[in-house]
Structure formats: structure tokens, C-alpha cells
Motif scaffolding. Sequence first.
Motif, PDB file in Angstrom:
ATOM      1  N   VAL A   1       0.774  -1.016  -0.545  1.00  0.00           N
ATOM      2  CA  VAL A   1      -0.123  -0.244   0.043  1.00  0.00           C
ATOM      3  C   VAL A   1       0.745   1.475  -0.085  1.00  0.00           C
ATOM      4  N   GLU A   2       0.744   2.187  -0.608  1.00  0.00           N
ATOM      5  CA  GLU A   2       1.167   3.064  -0.950  1.00  0.00           C
ATOM      6  C   GLU A   2       0.430   4.354  -1.247  1.00  0.00           C
ATOM      7  N   ILE A   3       1.157   5.462   0.065  1.00  0.00           N
ATOM      8  CA  ILE A   3      -0.238   6.601   0.104  1.00  0.00           C
ATOM      9  C   ILE A   3       0.714   7.844  -0.131  1.00  0.00           C
ATOM     10  N   LEU A   4      -0.271   8.625  -0.825  1.00  0.00           N
ATOM     11  CA  LEU A   4       0.598   9.645  -1.155  1.00  0.00           C
ATOM     12  C   LEU A   4      -0.596  11.489  -0.566  1.00  0.00           C
TER      13      LEU A   4
ATOM     14  N   VAL B   1      -1.749   2.473   8.021  1.00  0.00           N
ATOM     15  CA  VAL B   1      -0.534   3.241   7.378  1.00  0.00           C
ATOM     16  C   VAL B   1      -0.369   4.712   7.647  1.00  0.00           C
ATOM     17  N   PRO B   2       0.154   5.267   8.337  1.00  0.00           N
ATOM     18  CA  PRO B   2       0.078   6.401   9.329  1.00  0.00           C
ATOM     19  C   PRO B   2       0.645   7.468   8.611  1.00  0.00           C
ATOM     20  N   VAL B   3       0.052   8.525   8.609  1.00  0.00           N
ATOM     21  CA  VAL B   3       0.986   9.575   7.356  1.00  0.00           C
ATOM     22  C   VAL B   3       0.194  11.216   8.082  1.00  0.00           C
ATOM     23  N   GLU B   4       1.307  12.013   7.609  1.00  0.00           N
ATOM     24  CA  GLU B   4       0.811  13.163   8.680  1.00  0.00           C
ATOM     25  C   GLU B   4       0.706  14.206   7.666  1.00  0.00           C
TER      26      GLU B   4
ATOM     27  N   THR C   1      -4.622   7.855   9.209  1.00  0.00           N
ATOM     28  CA  THR C   1      -4.350   6.700   9.186  1.00  0.00           C
ATOM     29  C   THR C   1      -5.114   6.152   8.349  1.00  0.00           C
ATOM     30  N   VAL C   2      -4.326   5.638   7.071  1.00  0.00           N
ATOM     31  CA  VAL C   2      -5.214   4.861   6.085  1.00  0.00           C
ATOM     32  C   VAL C   2      -5.141   3.858   6.788  1.00  0.00           C
TER      33      VAL C   2
ATOM     34  N   CYS D   1     -10.473   1.219   1.272  1.00  0.00           N
ATOM     35  CA  CYS D   1      -9.464   1.770   2.224  1.00  0.00           C
ATOM     36  C   CYS D   1     -10.986   2.698   3.065  1.00  0.00           C
ATOM     37  N   LEU D   2     -10.113   2.756   4.526  1.00  0.00           N
ATOM     38  CA  LEU D   2     -10.744   4.254   4.738  1.00  0.00           C
ATOM     39  C   LEU D   2      -9.099   5.007   5.690  1.00  0.00           C
TER      40      LEU D   2
END
Length: 93
Positions: A28-31, A50-53, A63-64, A75-76
Motif C-alpha cells: 500500500v502506497e499513500i500520497l 499506514v499512518p501519515v501526516e 491513518t489509512v 480503504c478507510l
Amino acid sequence: MSRRHHFHIDHLGHSVSATVQTGHRPVVEILVDGKETGHATDQDDGTVTVPVELPTDPPTTVTVRAVLGPGEPSCLLLASGDGEPRVMAPRAY
């Protein structure tokens, strides 16, 4: 055989996108606003978190959570301090 699934949501004025690659080793990749801010691989339960800021002032941690199956992934977006998860809409590209 691996497949790519794309998801998107706007939150607090920022674009959050997820690409879920299924297959032997799911990734899983988050942008956030078009920049890669996080990635993770499959955990034992078929869920990847995946936590992101978000670049707010002060930064906001979200978090995703990608659920890999059975069937099509989903995805949530989970915002800290907000008990309601938000469903990220699937994208065709």
C-alpha cells in the motif's frame, strides 16, 4: 497475479490517495497532495495500516487502513480524535 487498485479522499483541504497492489506480497502506497508520504506491506490479518501526516498547521496525523480481501480491497481514512472512519472512493485509473 498482482493488480493495482486506487482510492482517493479529500480531508481538511488535502488530497489523500492510496494505491493498493494485491498479489503475493501486497503493498500500500499513500500520497498526500501528490507526494508519497507512506507505504507498508501486508500484515498477517489481511489489513495494512499506514499512518501519515497532513501538512496542516500544526500537522494532523491520519491513518489509512487498507482491507485486502476477501474480494476487492477497500480503504478507510481514520482521523485522530474523530471516531468515524471515512470511506475512500475507488478510482478507475
